[in-house]
Design an enzyme around this catalytic site. Structure first.
Site: not given
Length: 845
Positions: A607-608
């Site tokens: 995600d990041v």
């Protein structure tokens, strides 16, 4: 964690009669001094976006002898220079005078000793943007001198410890993984930062940027370091509850893998299918997804029978034990649901379920190995995996772009790495060019001050874009629906970091008034961020054509799950972080095989980095707009980020060595010279990947082991290292290109780096690690979050973004800002066309 779909037209398909736009970075020259992974990854990302990248090799060629080096060199030319010689240094400085960006990832001080430190670079070219990617911060006296190999950084930061709930319940600690998260996060931060700094040169002039890889790694693991005071138990999963029970009763954590499944959420786990293959479902926490999953499995009646009520009620007001709008599933129904779903999945092979779930808009995917992903029809069709005709290796398949612009028709025209253009033949022409004359200003401003962003994203990957640009001065307005689709864990618990630095407004985009207000925001914006399918965007009335009509210069930044520069069979499939892990091979790698896949232990792994990759695409789009005045569509995907964190292994070709790199839960390292060992007092990591036996001979206590056979060396080293404490072995190898480092934990790293915001101004640039206790947070509890200190410019300013507001807290302010009178605002709130809150409490209890 974003839903997925690629662009509505193939990359490069422009509108009729238009003159093609130049490649985003075709006017930029980059000198890539980097070695191994972090530096070359930055160079590859910039080359993929059209920059002219010259790889500066030492005599003897690149330090990493691997097909991965060929892949990371695509689109670059090469030049061999002996930087220790006066002629080599002089040539390098002449190139600097004619370049825009330099990249290096040496230990602190190396470039300075070579005569190419930040001061020397800026003296040669005041407009140069120089990027340094050391393992640890140059200002950290304890860690800066350490030989910062990838695993050394990972071990010290805490990447190998407490690797997820499964490993903790099984009692496995530490656990090695070969995924180069530090280099991947650091490179993405670095590529983004250089592009943002380019756009601010007229104000700030040239800049030197340091991105310590360990700092970038801790930021990438921010959601694993987050702590909230008196966190409500309603958000604890069955695995967390069992861990707490065992700790309270002082019971050992020794569960076998086969017993873990009874603690798994039925809507967030892998199921075995009729063909024996695993299928991962990630349908928890989003309104409607559990129901769709059950309907796709033919369990319509069961879907109708389960509790479904507002997840934002405090638990005391719940009419049942749990709600399908809120994860986790309640204890009473967990085993029953899992049993019924297990039986259903056994009715079809995994590939059929993938097609069914994709068509039904349910997040689910076949578990694949990395090798399978590199030959997957969707990966190849979409451009997520590239076919390269390689003169040394034949038909080579390798990871595709990390970030791209949808109308960049040349995005896939790569030159294969092994036969790089030899820049020495072009060197006279380059040196005949006039030196760069850009000096710019000498301010110290945020690179993105004045940038206005409308943020339509949710969960983590999409919101990371807005929270990241906010730290560089952008004004970000988050627009969320009046009725939330995410449960409080996904929206609030994760949102305290993902939405920091933004203003929050709630609009009902299903109404004319809500859409009209959004369009007014877009008219005044520079960028719009979204994580959704194209069909969802169309339903909101935000087609690419509509956006261009509203604002011809606006940049749409879009993140999806399985998107690439072209369309493929899975382009419309939904997905979140774990779905990308499953599809691209990360889960199989981490678990050790197709029969035992596990989610990579650290939450938000993909995600990041996907959010940061979107920022790279945004930076390229801003750079092109600065030249042409044109907006565009900047894109990345979770699957592209899944490729990135596996970069050392993301290639295949006939005759490739087996995919035998370390995998699985019992892995401690890559051979005896790159391995976790238990010292007398603690676990440590020993890294001597180059010196190897030379390193042993240099340490009196290890010298005799240099004669051991490879077969016996691991056991011999384990026995010897166990005789002394970690500090002794660290000192023994200090100052060499090898290292011993104590294996840390995220918990210990966080505790040692913690400062309270109430104590006053916080220094972001001294220590490698910094965590802030936000003890004035509007939630009414203190919250610990990793500080935004991965990017450390000399001139550009970095701000600690303000606390994420309660959703809807600035709705009135935002509507007034686009010209609405107070009476109109009140009417919109009364009619449900806008909202100012989702719940009574910031975090429902």
């Amino acid at each position: 964690m974003t839903e997925g779909h690629v662009g509505s037209r193939p990359s490069g398909a422009g509108r009729s009669g238009e003159i093609p736009l130049p490649r985003p970075l075709s006017h930029i020259r980059v000198l890539d001094f980097g070695q191994y992974f972090a530096g070359p990854l930055v160079g590859m990302m910039l080359a993929d976006l059209g920059a002219e990248v010259i790889r500066i090799d030492p005599p003897g060629g690149p330090r990493l002898h691997s097909p991965a080096t060929d892949m990371l060199s695509r689109g670059k030319s090469s030049l061999t220079l002996d930087l220790k010689s006066s002629d080599g240094l002089a040539t390098a400085l002449e190139l600097v005078r004619r370049a825009d960006i330099t990249i290096e990832n040496f230990r602190p001080g190396v470039m300075k000793r070579l005569g190419l430190g930040p001061d020397e670079l800026r003296a040669a070219n005041p407009g140069i943007i120089s990027l340094s990617l050391p393992g640890f911060a140059s200002t950290d006296p304890g860690l800066a001198p350490v030989a910062a190999w990838e695993a050394v950084i990972a071990a010290r930061t805490g990447q190998f410890s407490d690797m997820g709930l499964n490993r903790r319940l099984m009692g496995i600690n530490p656990s090695f993984t070969p995924l180069p998260l530090a280099s991947a996060y650091g490179a993405t931060f670095g590529a983004m930062a250089t592009l943002f700094a380019l756009g601010a040169r007229d104000r700030n002039g040239g800049d030197h940027i340091e991105v310590p890889l360990a700092s970038a790694l801790l930021e990438g693991l921010v959601y694993n370091c987050e702590q909230i005071e008196d966190y409500p138990k309603r958000y604890s999963s069955a695995r967390e509850i069992e861990l707490d029970r065992r700790e309270a009763e002082r019971l050992p954590c020794d569960l076998p893998f086969s017993e873990l499944e009874r603690y798994l959420d039925p809507f967030y786990r892998t199921y075995e299918c009729a063909d024996g293959r695993g299928f991962f479902v990630g349908a928890a926490g989003v309104s409607g997804h559990p129901q769709r999953a059950l309907r796709a499995l033919g369990l319509e009646e069961l879907a109708r029978s389960l509790p479904d009520f507002d997840a934002y009620l405090d638990q005391k007001d719940w009419p049942a034990e749990w709600s399908m709008r809120n994860s986790p599933v309640g204890e009473r129904d967990r085993e029953r649901l899992a049993g019924v779903m297990k039986a259903a999945f056994l009715g079809r092979p995994a590939r059929e379920w993938e097609e069914i779930f994709g068509a039904a808009k349910v997040p689910g995917t076949l578990q694949r190995s990395t090798r399978e992903w590199l030959s997957d029809p969707h990966a190849l069709a979409s451009g997520l995996v590239l076919r390269v005709s390689d003169p040394r290796r034949g038909d080579m398949r390798q990871m595709g772009n990390v970030a791209w612009l949808a109308d960049d028709s040349a995005a896939e025209k790569k030159r294969p790495g092994p036969t790089l253009d030899d820049a020495s033949s072009r060197l006279p022409a380059i040196l005949a060019e006039a030196p760069r004359t850009l000096r710019g200003g000498a301010e110290s401003s945020g690179w993105l001050e004045g940038l206005r962003v409308v943020d339509l994203t949710n969960v983590v990957a999409g919101p990371t874009i807005g929270s990241t640009v906010a730290r560089f001065g952008a004004d970000v307005v988050s627009v969320q629906p009046v009725e939330p689709s995410l449960d409080p864990w996904g929206a609030v618990t994760l949102g305290v970091h993902a939405h920091r630095g933004k203003r929050s407004a709630l609009l009902n985009l299903k109404t004319h008034a809500g859409r009209e207000a959004l369009e007014k925001l877009i008219v005044g914006a520079d960028a719009v961020t979204m994580n959704c399918t194209d069909s969802q965007r169309e339903e909101l009335g935000l087609s690419i054509e509509r956006l261009r009509t509203l604002n011809p210069t606006v940049i749409l930044v879009q993140v999806d799950a399985f998107g690439g520069p072209r369309r493929g069979p899975k382009s419309d499939h939904l997905g979140y972080d774990d779905l990308a892990q499953a599809a691209t091979g990360v889960m199989v790698r981490f678990g050790g095989g197709l029969a035992t896949p596990e989610e990579h232990a650290h939450m938000g792994t993909i995600d990041v980095i996907a959010g940061l990759s979107a920022c790279v695409a945004l930076g390229a789009a801003l750079e092109r707009r600065r030249r042409t005045g044109q907006g565009g569509v900047a894109r990345t995907s979770l699957a592209a980020a899944g490729n990135l964190i596996q970069a050392p292994f993301m290639f295949d070709y006939p005759g490739r060595a087996p995919f035998s790199e370390p995998a699985g839960r019992e892995t401690r390292g890559q051979g005896p010279f790159y391995h976790c060992y238990q010292a007398l007092d603690d676990w440590m990591f020993f890294a001597a990947p180059e010196e190897r036996r030379v390193a042993l001979r240099a340490v009196p206590d290890l010298a005799d082991l240099a004669q051991e056979t490879e077969e016996n060396l691991g056991a011999a080293l384990a026995a010897r290292f166990a005789t002394r404490d970690v500090a002794y072995w660290e000192k023994s190898l200090a100052g060499t290109s090898s290292a011993v480092i104590r294996i840390g934990s995220l918990r210990a790293t966080r505790a040692a780096a913690l400062v309270a915001e109430s104590e006053g101004e916080i220094d972001l640039a001294q220590a490698t690690f910094r965590v802030v206790r936000h003890d004035r947070h509007p939630m009414g509890r203190w919250i610990d979050l990793v500080a935004p200190n991965a990017v450390r410019p000399e001139r550009g300013r970095v701000f600690i973004p303000g606390d994420a507001p309660k959703y809807g807290a600035q709705t009135r302010e935002v509507l007034r800002g686009i010209g609405y009178a107070e009476e109109r605002v009140n009417a919109m709130l009364a009619k449900g066309e806008a909202g100012d809150s989702w719940s009574e409490n910031y975090l429902p209890e």
